[in-house]
Every structure is written in C-alpha cells, then in structure tokens.
Design an enzyme around this catalytic site. Structure first.
Site, short mmCIF file in Angstrom:
data_model
loop_
_atom_site.label_atom_id
_atom_site.label_comp_id
_atom_site.label_asym_id
_atom_site.label_seq_id
_atom_site.Cartn_x
_atom_site.Cartn_y
_atom_site.Cartn_z
CB SER A 254 -50.25 27.53 53.55
OG SER A 254 -50.90 26.32 53.00
CE LYS A 255 -47.72 21.33 58.96
NZ LYS A 255 -48.01 20.93 59.83
#
Ligand code: GLU
Ligand code: ZN
Length: 289
Positions: free
Chosen positions: A234-235
């Site tokens: 994920s970010k």
C-alpha cells in the site's frame, strides 16, 4: 451471461503491484465471461488523495492494454446519490448522530474485526447536536451470510463484531461503505472482484444493500499481495509504483500471483498477445486462497 465487473481504485498514489493484481483479476474474470469492466475512481477522501494519481492510474491501465467500458465515474461527483441513500435510511429511523471521540470509543470498547466495536453509546440520541457529529447506522446481531467464490461461506454478526458503523463522518465525508454500495447498485455491478482485505467489509455492504432494496452482487476476494515483512502492499508501506516500461512482465507476474500458468514464451510476445492468451486461459479455480 450478464456480467458487469469493476475496478475501483482510490487515487492515493500510483498503481502498485497489489492494486494491479486486483485490476487484472477483475478484468480477466469479466472479460473471460464476455462481461463489461468498469473503472470507478474512489476519491471521496480528498485529504488522502494525491493530485494527479487518478490520471496516472488510468494511464497505467491504458499502457497495460486494459480497456474499460463506459465512462469513468468519480465518487466526488456523486455525493448527491449518497445523500439520497442516507435519506432513505434516515426515513427508516436507522440513523443516529454520534459525537463520541475516537478516544471515548476506544476506551469503552472491545476490539472487533476492524478496530474497536462501537458500543452504541449514542444509539438513543433523538436530537441532532449543533456540534460536528458523525452519522451511524444501527446494526443487528442476526448473521449476515454470503458465499465468496474463493473463500466460501462467510458469516458475520454486525453488532457484535463491528458495531453500528459510520455512514457519514463528522467532517461531512460519506463513508466508503455507503458510497461503494450505492455505486455498485447504480452501475449495475453483478460481480465484485477485489482484495481479501475487503472481505470483512462485505457483510456491512450486504446489510446496506438489503435495507436499500439493492441486489447483492457475487463476491470474489483475491489473495492479498504482501511485502517481505508480511505487510499488505500500500502507499503506507511504500509499495513501488508499477513500471510500465516493463508492462508485460508486470502482467505476467500478476497472473502468476493469481495462480495462472502462462507459457514461458508469452514474455517474448506483446501485451496484446498476452491478453489474448489470458482471456482464453483464465481459470479462477487456480487462484490460491
Ligand atoms: N477503493 C477501494 C480500494 O482501493 C476498493 C473498493 C472496492 O473494490 O470495493 O481499496
Ligand atoms: Zn457516539
């Protein structure tokens, strides 16, 4: 067969391998069923949005030869639809205002599937406070059941396991759970293929579908891609953006992750020949779960 699938990225950063797997899985399942595949940008949370990320995601899909059907929709253009649905639920007297702080909730709650289970502190509030407040929906403890294509039968008791959940945050933003339900219905989505991190959200979504009189799509939750520390890409975990200069390899890696077995020579071909192979050979029973 009537099949309408979708990919619904949040524009919080560029496409990474985890979101590519969700895109490829939903695309292949739709296309191998001669279905349509829609793309929806889930940009309700403007604070988390990275400027330009939506355009970048779409460009990456294009470079990877993935063709969506119809117009791209943006959730930020559709708040009137979420408001309408909220009104329907309000008229059923299922919505109440909540002014609890995060701390008050965590101090008074047991831990549930996704953080503290809201204990229902404000359930009987009848007036609408003048201060900022979230709007929650009453839940019940009857089992909500559904059959995931890969994961099989799932059952959840919302009140006990999740608690009354927020449909509109105190800053006025509509919650993902409401928006996704309204959009999937409004876009006539028949099949939802997405990451297994959303498996535990599905009963909340089915609950809202039932209340709003919407059909429940078929759900297939794909295995989650993790990094070497076991964290979901994920970010937040600094997942690397997809390198489109090496698009074919990324696609091959994505279908391999989904248990498919492209022949070695596929990598000598083109993105177009890859998709031809993939449409014909997609076998969802090979997906690990
Ligand atoms: N926007 C969500 C995400 O990027 C996906 C929502 C969904 O597929 O239902 O995680
Ligand atoms: Zn409260």
């Amino acid at each position: 067969m009537n099949y309408r699938g979708r990919f619904a990225p949040s524009p919080t950063g560029p496409l990474h391998f985890g979101s590519l797997v969700a895109a490829v899985g939903s695309y292949l399942d739709a296309k191998s069923n001669r279905g349509e595949w829609l793309v929806r940008i889930e940009d309700l949370d403007r604070q988390r949005e990275v400027p330009g990320a939506a355009t970048e995601i779409l460009k990456t899909l294009e470079r990877l030869g993935m063709e969506w059907d119809g117009e791209i929709v943006h959730q930020s253009d559709r708040t009137h639809l979420y408001q309408d649905a909220l009104h329907v639920l309000q008229s059923m007297e299922l919505i109440y205002p909540c002014t609890c702080s995060r701390k008050e909730i965590s101090d008074s709650s047991i831990m549930g599937l996704q953080g503290p289970v809201y204990p229902g502190t404000c359930r009987d509030t009848r007036y609408f406070p003048s201060e900022a407040h979230a709007l929650r929906i009453r839940t019940h403890d009857d089992a909500i059941e559904f059959k995931d294509v890969l994961e099989g039968l799932h059952s959840q008791r919302l009140q006990r396991e999740v608690g009354d959940f927020v449909l509109r945050r105190s800053d006025g933003l509509f919650a993902y759970q409401l928006a996704v339900v309204v959009d999937d219905a409004q876009q006539h989505i028949t099949h939802v293929v997405r990451g297994a991190d959303l498996l535990s959200s599905t009963p909340r979504q089915i609950y809202l579908q039932q209340l709003l009189g919407y059909p429940t799509p078929q759900y297939m939750h794909l295995p989650i891609v993790t990094n070497e520390r076991g964290e979901k890409l994920s970010k937040q975990t600094h997942a690397a953006p997809i390198d489109v200069s090496d698009g074919l390899q990324q696609l091959v890696d994505a279908v391999r992750f989904l248990g498919q077995a492209p022949p070695a020579e596929i990598i000598e071909g083109t993105i177009a020949s890859f998709w031809q192979w993939a449409f014909k050979n997609w076998q969802k029973n090979r997906i690990p779960h």
